[in-house]
Design an enzyme around this catalytic site. Structure first.
Site, PDB file in Angstrom:
ATOM      1  N   ARG A   1      22.751   1.291 -38.893  1.00  0.00           N
ATOM      2  CA  ARG A   1      23.678   0.705 -39.862  1.00  0.00           C
ATOM      3  C   ARG A   1      23.114   0.742 -41.278  1.00  0.00           C
ATOM      4  NH1 ARG A   1      24.210  -4.878 -36.901  1.00  0.00           N
ATOM      5  NH2 ARG A   1      22.306  -4.682 -35.708  1.00  0.00           N
TER       6      ARG A   1
ATOM      7  N   GLU B   1      25.727  -5.774 -44.001  1.00  0.00           N
ATOM      8  CA  GLU B   1      25.622  -4.493 -43.308  1.00  0.00           C
ATOM      9  C   GLU B   1      26.996  -3.837 -43.141  1.00  0.00           C
ATOM     10  OE1 GLU B   1      21.888  -5.730 -40.414  1.00  0.00           O
ATOM     11  OE2 GLU B   1      23.940  -6.011 -39.699  1.00  0.00           O
TER      12      GLU B   1
ATOM     13  N   LYS C   1      32.421  -1.880 -39.363  1.00  0.00           N
ATOM     14  CA  LYS C   1      32.414  -3.325 -39.482  1.00  0.00           C
ATOM     15  C   LYS C   1      31.580  -3.715 -40.688  1.00  0.00           C
ATOM     16  CE  LYS C   1      30.000  -6.071 -36.602  1.00  0.00           C
ATOM     17  NZ  LYS C   1      29.676  -6.828 -35.386  1.00  0.00           N
TER      18      LYS C   1
ATOM     19  N   THR D   1      18.742 -17.072 -30.826  1.00  0.00           N
ATOM     20  CA  THR D   1      18.363 -17.945 -31.942  1.00  0.00           C
ATOM     21  C   THR D   1      18.590 -17.193 -33.240  1.00  0.00           C
ATOM     22  OG1 THR D   1      16.069 -17.210 -31.871  1.00  0.00           O
ATOM     23  CG2 THR D   1      16.656 -19.112 -30.512  1.00  0.00           C
TER      24      THR D   1
ATOM     25  N   GLY E   1      16.900 -11.424 -31.836  1.00  0.00           N
ATOM     26  CA  GLY E   1      16.034 -10.584 -32.682  1.00  0.00           C
ATOM     27  C   GLY E   1      16.796  -9.331 -33.032  1.00  0.00           C
ATOM     28  N   ASP E   2      17.434  -9.325 -34.219  1.00  0.00           N
ATOM     29  CA  ASP E   2      18.359  -8.224 -34.510  1.00  0.00           C
ATOM     30  C   ASP E   2      18.294  -7.720 -35.936  1.00  0.00           C
ATOM     31  OD1 ASP E   2      19.463 -10.333 -35.797  1.00  0.00           O
ATOM     32  OD2 ASP E   2      21.441 -10.174 -34.891  1.00  0.00           O
TER      33      ASP E   2
END
Lengths: 355, 355
Positions: free
Chosen positions: A55, A66, A79, A211, A236-237
């Site tokens: 992205r 993003e 998106k 989280t 975690g992204d």
């Protein structure tokens, strides 16, 4: 006036927040998630047909904005999504999103949709879909660590696809757990609030971490997790944001959506670039095994990929015609003669003078 | 119901096609272009503050869909734009567009706008702005080669910023020239339709090329163009699409918006990667000279850059509050408690049961 508008504008279908709430309520959240997961699965099966790229991300001190584009050659989607952890202090969402579906042959957009809710739904559907290939057989209990905006969607998706009805909640903020519990018990979930992550893991076949802190917060360490479970690690992204202890990753078989993006954004950003991972489309298409033994430790390092949003947009675009009275936006100019764009001003001024 | 909607949704201002027609008509097209050109110029002066990247492009056999993001650290914008030359055969536009302006600190979008019209306006404004630095002094006559959807916007912008009132039109399709002439003569332009590009160039101080074929079509060869003119070449704007003969480029001083993107998309894609070009922000900020002599041959190889769309979105976002009753879209979910996104379903179902 009406006729002048019809010739001057090419309509784009619009799904507002209220429309998505309507649509999901009419279809039923579990039926909606089931259909969405099927669409995502079908699209993962035809992975090679999609244009894929990591992205586009614009980072700022407070967060990230993003753009996530993809195309199967017939339809194009993207998106817009932000991630701003401190937003909650201002009463705003950490993650908001909207998306567009377009026709590749003409380049014209056909649908604009809210995607804050759709992202939550497709993230739950994707996690649970992956778990149908990775979770131990006959799983009944899931630990849910992080009880924010995504947590209930994970719960519904895992019940819909895997029959998980027992949930063990943990959040650093007990109020978040209480909110999650209150939302879920009315739907018949068996929910326990736990006072530590360790306690939440007791008896869990599946561990979901979702989280939101934008930092490397080690939610799960290797000593906490026994063999045989499936870890669904979706919080975690983005770069600098991880949840899973490096040593736990090294012990496990790690599955990802799109390796190139997950190396940058997922928990595996902590590991060497040659740490072996398996892309889920290979598992879904049957080219590679998912879980093979009951003692295997599996981790889905989910970051969310553009094809899942594509699937979600195509899914609601199809469903909305059946369940809603479709609203349209005057987003695209359409003069009678394509080369006479300027002529719209003349037509407009004449209409205004007449009116 | 009203109060429930207000808490559940964060509104995004929406500018439809009709709204932009209204806005431009109320402001007046020449005043609108003047203000827009000033905004574009101000933003070029603070070039270093912008995040810049070549646009994201998804190519297909019939055309291209592009996303053009940028940010000045406070506001983020992107434009969705397609380019499908064969669309006109279906009664559709070659180029359509829409765009979004967002707040960087929160990541929330604040404006969704049509940009088919705004792109046409900002392209004209940008061309004329660049010509104020590059065209020969006391220019009065412009050749306009390619009389499609962009042509009238070029005419108005050059009259607004440079006082050009005499136009010599040429198009391979005479009907396009007749359409352009009919649109312009009522506004007092002195318009001549020519039967060849050579004839159109007679007496022209400025040559604008805005043709639409997605191929290398040499509209201007070096023998056709005399020293001292300014060439505003804006139709060659994607890979494999050029208008200007290589030999003509080699003879000229070539000016561009953002070199990295223009090397890929502009007419200079035909030249070696080290062919010298000048980025216009350097000229606008006064770091580099534009035109220095009356015999100099200057070319603006314009492809359209994301900051120009950013400028256009900021400009209309400011203007619309003054001239229009602003419409809003329910695009972004906003639960009372940010972490209780799922709670929107509960609130929605209760509202529906009550209603």
């Amino acid at each position: 006036m009406q006729s002048s508008k019809q010739t001057a504008v090419s309509q784009v279908a619009f799904l507002s927040v209220q429309d998505v709430l309507d649509l999901v309520s009419r279809v039923g959240i579990e039926s909606f998630i089931k259909g969405l997961a099927n669409t995502i699965e079908d699209d993962f099966k035809r992975w090679a047909q999609f244009d894929k790229s990591p992205r586009f991300a614009a980072h700022s001190p407070e967060g990230v904005i993003e753009l996530m584009p993809t195309s199967d050659g017939q339809r194009f989607s993207f998106k817009y999504v932000n991630g701003h952890p401190k937003n909650t202090l201002l009463g705003l969402q950490t993650v908001t999103a909207f998306g567009v579906l377009a026709d590749v042959d003409s380049g014209y957009p056909v649908l604009l949709s809210e995607m804050t809710l759709l992202t939550a739904l497709r993230t739950g559907a994707t996690s649970a879909l992956m778990a149908t290939y990775l979770a131990p057989a006959n799983s009944t209990c899931m630990a849910l660590i992080g009880n924010g905006a995504q947590s209930e969607f994970q719960a519904f998706a895992f019940r819909t696809l895997l029959g998980i009805n027992t949930l063990r909640l943990y959040d650093v903020d007990t109020n978040a757990s209480k909110k999650c519990q209150a939302n879920l018990i009315q739907y018949g979930f068996d929910v326990t609030i736990c006072t530590s992550p360790e306690q939440a893991l007791v008896g869990a076949d599946i561990i979901t971490t979702c989280t939101a802190d934008k930092r490397n917060a080690t939610i799960l360490t290797t000593d906490m997790v026994k063999d045989g479970v499936h870890v669904n690690a979706i919080g975690g992204d983005c770069p600098g944001k991880a949840e899973i202890d490096k040593a736990l990753l090294l012990r496990a078989d790690v599955f990802v959506e799109y390796e190139e993006q997950t190396r940058i954004e997922g928990d595996i950003q902590q590991l060497a670039a040659d740490f072996p991972v398996i892309e889920m489309h290979n598992v879904i298409a049957g080219h590679t095994a998912g879980r093979t033994t009951q003692t295997q430790l599996t981790i889905f390092d989910g970051v969310g990929f553009a094809t899942e949003d594509f699937s979600a947009l195509c899914y609601v675009h199809k469903l909305m015609k059946q369940y809603l009275s479709v609203k349209e936006l005057e987003l695209i100019a359409r003069p009678d003669e394509p080369r006479n764009l300027f002529g719209l001003f003349k037509a407009h001024n004449q209409t205004c003078k007449v009116a």
